[in-house]
Each structure stands twice: as C-alpha cells, then as structure tokens.
Enzyme design. Structure first.
Site: not given
Lengths: 340, 340, 340
Positions: B194, B235-237
């Site tokens: 990540q 969460a990511h993004n």
C-alpha cells in the site's frame, strides 16, 4: 528499479517486447507514466490498454495479443502485479537494536528491532528479525515468531502467541479478557476469569484497532494466512481457519468456528456458538444467526431506498404476518367457491 | 467571564436588556443557573423560557419577544451558542516545548508542544503551535499543519499529511495499510504493498479509535472541515468531500467517493467503488450498496419489534417471492374469470 | 490448589463425596482432567457427566443425584463455577511502585502500581491498589477509585472519574470530545466545546478499544457493575443504568438513557435521545430507533439466505407497498362481488 527480463527471471511469465525496459513503480493503466508497469486483471479496463502511458503491462493469456505494448503474460496478472509491487516496494524495516527508552524484562535477539517506548514483560520469546514499533506493550510470556512486525501502539496480553511473518497494525489488542460473566439472581455480575490464550498462526495480518480476545478455558485460534482488516472484534474461543479473509468492522461472537478460505464482508456480524464450513462467503452487512453447513454465498441486507420510499414500504414489515393471512384468506375464498 | 455587550461586540447579534450582565458558562435552559447563558434553538423547548434561571438567553428572531429575559437575538442561535461556548471554554493547550522522554528524529518548532513518550520519525514537518499528546507516534516524513492537535496515543504512519487546525482524538490510526491482497489459486494471499498516503485537509476532526487507511497506489483523501466521529473505518483510496460529517461506527469500503456536505448516520456502511454525490444524508444503520446520484435522504433499516412479533412477521421474509407469486395468481384467477 | 472442603467452606454449597479431593483448575466437562473441577449449568451437556474425567463437578439441585462423581451442589452452578475459577485464577497484579520512565505530575499512593511509559497529569487522584498499565495516559484531575486496573495503552481525558474495582482494557478511550457541531448556512461546522465529563461507577469493566465520550454540558454516566465488551461506542450524555451488560461493537448515540439490568446484543445500535427502561434485552444486530417503554426482548434483524434466495426474495422489499395495495384491491374485488 528492475529490467523486465529481471522480473521474468524472478517471477516467471512470458515477456513479449523489449526485455531491457526498466520500471521503478507499479500503477493503474490510467495513472501510469513511463517509469511504471501496469496490469490488466479486470476485462472491464481492457479499453485502457490503448491509452495507457505505462512502460509495460502485465496481462493474462487471453489479452496476450490485445496490445502491442511491451508486456509480461502471466497466469494471474493480479497476483503477478502484487509480486512485482512487492519487489519494487519492499517494506521498510527499522535497523536492528533496542531503543534506549524501551523497558525490557526479556532478552531480544540481536536481529530484532525494538522501538522507543516499548515495554516487554518477563519470559517473552521473540524470533529473529522481529520488529516492535513504538509504544507497543508485550506482556509476560508472549511468543512472536521470526520476521513478525508489530506497528506502533499494539498491545499483546500475557501468554499469547503469534507465528512467523505476521503483521499487526497500530492499536490492535490481542488477548484482552473475553466477555464472560455469570449473573447472580439480583442481576449483578460475577467475572469469569479468562484463562485461555490467543494463538495466531503464520503469515497473519491483523488490522488497525482490531481486537482478539483470549479464550475462557481453551484458546482463541487464528489460522495461518488469515487476513483481518481494521476494527474487527473476535470474541473468546473463536476459531478461524487458514486463508480466511475478513473485512473491516466485522464482529464475531464467542465460540464460533469459521472454516478455511472463507471471505466475510465488511460490517458483517456472526453470533456465538455457530459453525461455518470452508469456502463460505458472507456479504457485507449480513448478520449470521445460524450455522452454515454448505459452501456458498450468503446474504441478508436491505435494499437502499429514498427515505420516503422506505417509510412507505417498510411500514408493512410490521404486518407481514397479517398480509400473509390476507393472501391465505383470499386463496380460500376462491377455492371454496370453485365457480367464482 | 464575559459581559453580554462584549459577546455582542465579538459575535454580533442584537442585545435586548441589561448589557452589563456577565456570564461565565453556557448551559441548557433547564440546567442553567445565574452565571450561565442559555439558548433556544429548538422550538420544542420554548416553554422552558418561562422557568429558566439563566442570566441571559440566545434566541432567534422569531422568539425575540417571546421572553422578557435579557437576551441576544441571533440569526442562528445554535451557531451563536457554539461560538459563545468556544469563548467561555477555550481548549486547554499544554505549554510549548518537548518532554524529555520524547524520542525525536526531526526538528520541532519552538511554538509546538510534544508530550511524554512521543516518538517522531525522520523528515517530519510540524507546523507552528502543533500539540502532540503523550504516547503518539508520528512516522517518517509526516506533515502536520499549524495549530493541529493530536490527543494521546494517536498513530500516524509514514508520509501522511494533515492540514491546519485539525483535532485527532486518542487511539486514532492514520495511514495503516489498506486491506489489499491478491488471491492465489490455492486460496493463499499475496500482500499488495500500500504505497499511497492519507491526505487530510484543514479543520478536520477525527474521533477516538477511528482508522483511515493509506491508498494502494493513489491516496486516501479527506477534505477540509470533514468531521469524523469515533470508531469510523475508512478504507484505502476513499475520497470524502469538504464539510461532510460522519457519525460513529461507520465503515466505508475501498475506492468509494463521498461528496461535499454529506451526513452519514451512525453504524451506516458504504461498500466499495461507489460514488455518492454532494448533500446526501444516509440514515443510521443503513447499508449503501449502490451509488447515489441525487441529493436527498436515504434509508434502509428495519422497524424494531418485540421478539415475538419479529419471529411471526419476519419468517415471511424468506418467502416474499412466493407471497408475491400467490398475489399474482389470485389476480390472474380474478381476471381470467371476469364473472367471478 | 484447593481441597473441596475448603471451597465449600468459602463459597457454600453441599459437598457430596470425598472432601479431600483437590483441584487446581476449572474446565469444561469434556476437557477436564484429573486436576480439574467442572460444572453442569446447561442441561444440554448432562450426558457428559458420564464421560468426564474431572475430579469433581459443580451441579444444581436437580442434578444432585444424576451422577456418582464427587460433587458440589450449588444454587447456581454457573455462578459457583465463576467463583471457584476466581479462587483458582487470581488476576496477576504487578508489584506496587512507579516505573522510572513514568511521567507523573500527581502523587501516586504507595500501594498503587504505575508501569513504564505512563503519563499522569496534574491534580489526578488515585485510590489505593490502583494499577496503571504501560503506555496509559491519565489527564489532569482524573480520579480513579481503589483497586481499579487499567491495562496497557488506555487513555483517560481530563476530569473523568472511575469508581472502585473497575477494569479497563487496552486501547479504551474515556472522555474524548463528544461529536457536537453547529452547522453554518454554508455547510461549515462550528465545534461545540464538550465541557461535561465521563463518570463511571464501581465494578465496571470496559473492553478493549471501547470509547466513551464526555458530555457536552452535563456528564456521560455509566452505572455500577455495568459490563462493556470491546469496540463499543458510547456518545456524549448517554446514561447507562447499573448491571447493564453490552456486547461488542454496539454503538449508542448521544443523550440516550438505558435502564438497569439491560442486555444489549453485539453490533446493536441505539440512536440518540431515546429512553430504554430497565430489564430490556436487545438482540444482536438490532437498530433501536424509538424509545422502549416496557421490559422485554426486542429484535430487528434479517434472516440469512443464500445469495440467490436473497436476490429473489428481497427485490420485493422495494415494492411492499404495491404488494399490499394489490392485496387490498383483491379483497375489494371479492367483497364488491359477493357472488364471486
């Protein structure tokens, strides 16, 4: 930075095009520049092959001839991309050694790294190349396998064990007391000592602020290669099989057993004392209230509606039984009067 | 302690009554004593104007003549109350300086405050008047803007950035790895590094034990003036637009984009890869499973019932399709036999 | 290790069989070996009495003669088991004294224990035999009663109070700001200072990563003997009555009052400004959206289905109102044509 032929030498796959191209990063087809290698895993993005500025792409066998870009053809382009990204982005590791402010009551191997503000209890056994981030607390007799990494501010209670190559993110708490009380007649609670442990296998990743409680009498057990996202709560005596992945905010109540290779969606809940077999998929937001005996996908969630539609439609949920009765009565009426 | 005319001079509004009255605290109409200023924002509480013992009240234009109490007439009494409370309750700030037990690998501005047990990595850039509470860990190359405050035991992973005047509560974790793995055929997982960051705007408040994951390739982005309650998982993004407020225990899955000025109720969940436009309100406990293209209020939750009613009514949920079939058949019967 | 007659002397109950038998651990009927005492609380496991290898068992009056094993007959075998387990598994306590790395601005009683990396603000009042685990932060003017234990990495904000014999697990955050903002016309937020406190009674257990926010003006209040599992979020101004137990991942929104002896299931949510009377049970995963005026069990959750069944059945949820309309029309048709 890697040359494409170096990547293929390490990771396999078929190289089509200029083997001397070098790449220093991975990126999406859309974002990639001339220093990047990209990938096509989802056919939905195939159109982007035409416009990407990537130096090279990773594709599957079916897309082998769909582009003239320099490319690596791999069995599973997504897995291949993950491995390339690992090569290009090795996880940074702090140097071995113990920070002066760490408080140690156990021996730390020379290859391991213990950061500032860490406290480690007595009888703790750390493997080689272990990394303990700042502010972690490792209580008495904990065991951590080789190459396991704890990010900052992780807490591990006494007697718990983690295997090799585990990654634990900040704020995770492993081994706190399970929620166990006996109720007196007057409603007051008598605490039941939680004397089991948490036993975590190899290659497990545990997300930020996730909590895994110790067992009451037996242990709570997390299998090899289990992946836990952030803010998951795992209660006492739960067992999770190898390769199972659980998304964020899931709660699993006590003594439930989950099989191998399951995938549990975000915010799902699983009540206590259930058994879920291998290869079960639970959709996001689903409450599992009974054991699941067969592999497959299981769901229980509500369709989103505008608030007005919701008010209009869901008022009936309180009266489903009477709606069903009315249908039954209509059917009887029509049956009893065959001439009707 | 402020005189009412001082308040009006600073904050505006029309003063009606004795300008020399002093107030040292804010309180509700019901609880206020002779040292307090209260407010009427919700007409439901108008009856309490008659009985309150407050020294003065803040009211809107419509309630201007509803009381003979000394009062400040303001456009928005609730906003005005908030500003008065800020004047009367300035957030305590620890003195500038670095505690001896802090472990620093970067320079800290003289105006900033670093508490006991803090560790700060290399290449970190802190603004002026930053406050880092006890036990925080700030990893390499993090940037924090002027006047940002981290309460105790906050963790910020490498390369993340927060703007000015942010407040981060204890236990929050910013920048842990997103939950990203590629699955091998045998079910085992390959970690996808990540490598994105978390970028947080100005005037953002982040609640206790909230987690915001770093992006996979691009960044996770939190806009200006976003307010996040406790135990939220982002969460990511994910991208969240300015002025959006999110209540406790909400989970937002990867790559979802939320617009500006949205309000997301407690325990709501939003699955991944969705787009939610500006000015959307999501009710508490609602799972959002598709993109929302129009501003408005959206809901999906079940009516509470006694357990007996629930058992009786909800058994039918498993058979809605057959209920609908039976209705269809009844309609056909009655249509086919027009004489019926 | 205890002899059975010692146990009966301390805890009551009737001893049937060899009083000199000694036991050193508790365990389930199935797992127990010759050093263990087990118990039969749930009649479902009565069959295991025949096969258990336990040295002795705790049974209720009804099972008194169902076995020839050495046994203790107790009014409530589960409560008795809990008390025996407490005798056999006393919670380990670190020695009194203050670790050199602790940062103290208040006096700590000689009987209390403060671990490495702890920071304690000014005006803090600790009772006797208090245990503060590694990395905890106790802010100014906090009060902790006698025998209260904080595990590692707990944060308590200024002015909060905990009673006697409380247990707080790692990562819990007590007293962070409630989520309170006034909204300007342009959508921007004005923070409302949270000047109330958190007041926690005696014998309260607070789970790992649970968060309890301070009140806005008045206090957030947790009654005596309340038991809170992990990852619970309690918002500002909530009041929880004595002996109430709340399972993991529950969220309780602001200003809600919960009665005494309630039991709230895992992942339940309770919206703000509600009143819930004494002796209410809320099932797991249930969203409580209105006040509950009568004791009883309340539920709102969906039956789990295979994904295919769910798609087929739940599509109708969007159209319940029109289904109900169609039933009404059929009823009218049949009523209007009595000869039908």
């Amino acid at each position: 930075m890697f040359r494409l032929d170096e990547l293929v030498e390490r990771l396999g796959g078929e190289l089509v095009g200029d083997a001397t191209v070098t790449v220093s990063r991975v990126d999406t087809l859309e974002r990639a520049g001339a220093d990047a290698i990209s990938f096509l895993a989802n056919p939905r993005y195939a159109g982007q092959l035409a416009s990407t500025r990537a130096a090279a792409v990773i594709v599957g066998a079916r897309a082998r001839d769909a582009t003239t870009l320099t490319r690596i053809v791999a069995d599973d382009p997504y897995v291949y991309f993950a491995r390339v990204s690992q090569l290009l982005n090795p996880a940074p590791r702090p140097p071995a050694g113990v920070a002066p402010s760490a408080d140690l009551a156990s021996v730390v191997p020379e290859t391991s790294s213990v950061a500032a503000g860490v406290s480690i209890g007595g009888g703790v056994v750390l493997g080689e190349n272990v990394v303990i981030g700042p502010g972690c607390h490792i209580d008495d007799r904990v065991r951590l396998g080789d190459d396991t990494v704890l990010h900052a501010n992780v807490t591990i209670y006494a007697d718990c064990e983690l295997g090799e190559r585990c990654i634990v993110h900040s704020g995770a708490v492993i081994g706190a007391d399970g929620f166990g009380f006996a109720r007196e007649r007057d409603g007051s609670w008598v605490k039941i000592p939680q004397v089991g442990r948490v036993i975590v296998g190899n290659d497990v990743e545990i997300g930020a602020n996730t909590t895994i409680d110790r067992g009451t009498l037996a242990d709570t057990v997390i299998g090899d290669d289990v992946k836990l996202d952030n803010q998951i709560q795992i209660a006492h005596n739960v067992t999770i099989g190898a390769h199972t992945a659980i998304a964020g905010c899931v709660g699993i109540a006590g003594s439930t057993t989950i099989g191998r290779r399951c995938m549990i969606g975000g915010q799902a809940g699983i009540i206590g004392h259930l058994e879920i077999v291998d290869d079960v998929v639970v959709s996001a937001g689903t409450l599992v209230t009974k054991s699941i005996r067969e592999a497959g996908v299981y769901t229980a969630s509500l369709p989103l509606q505008s608030h007005g539609d919701w008010v209009r439609n869901f008022a009936h949920l309180r009266h489903l039984d009477s709606l069903a009765d009315r249908i039954r009565r209509l059917e009887q009426l029509l049956t009893e009067r065959p001439d009707a």
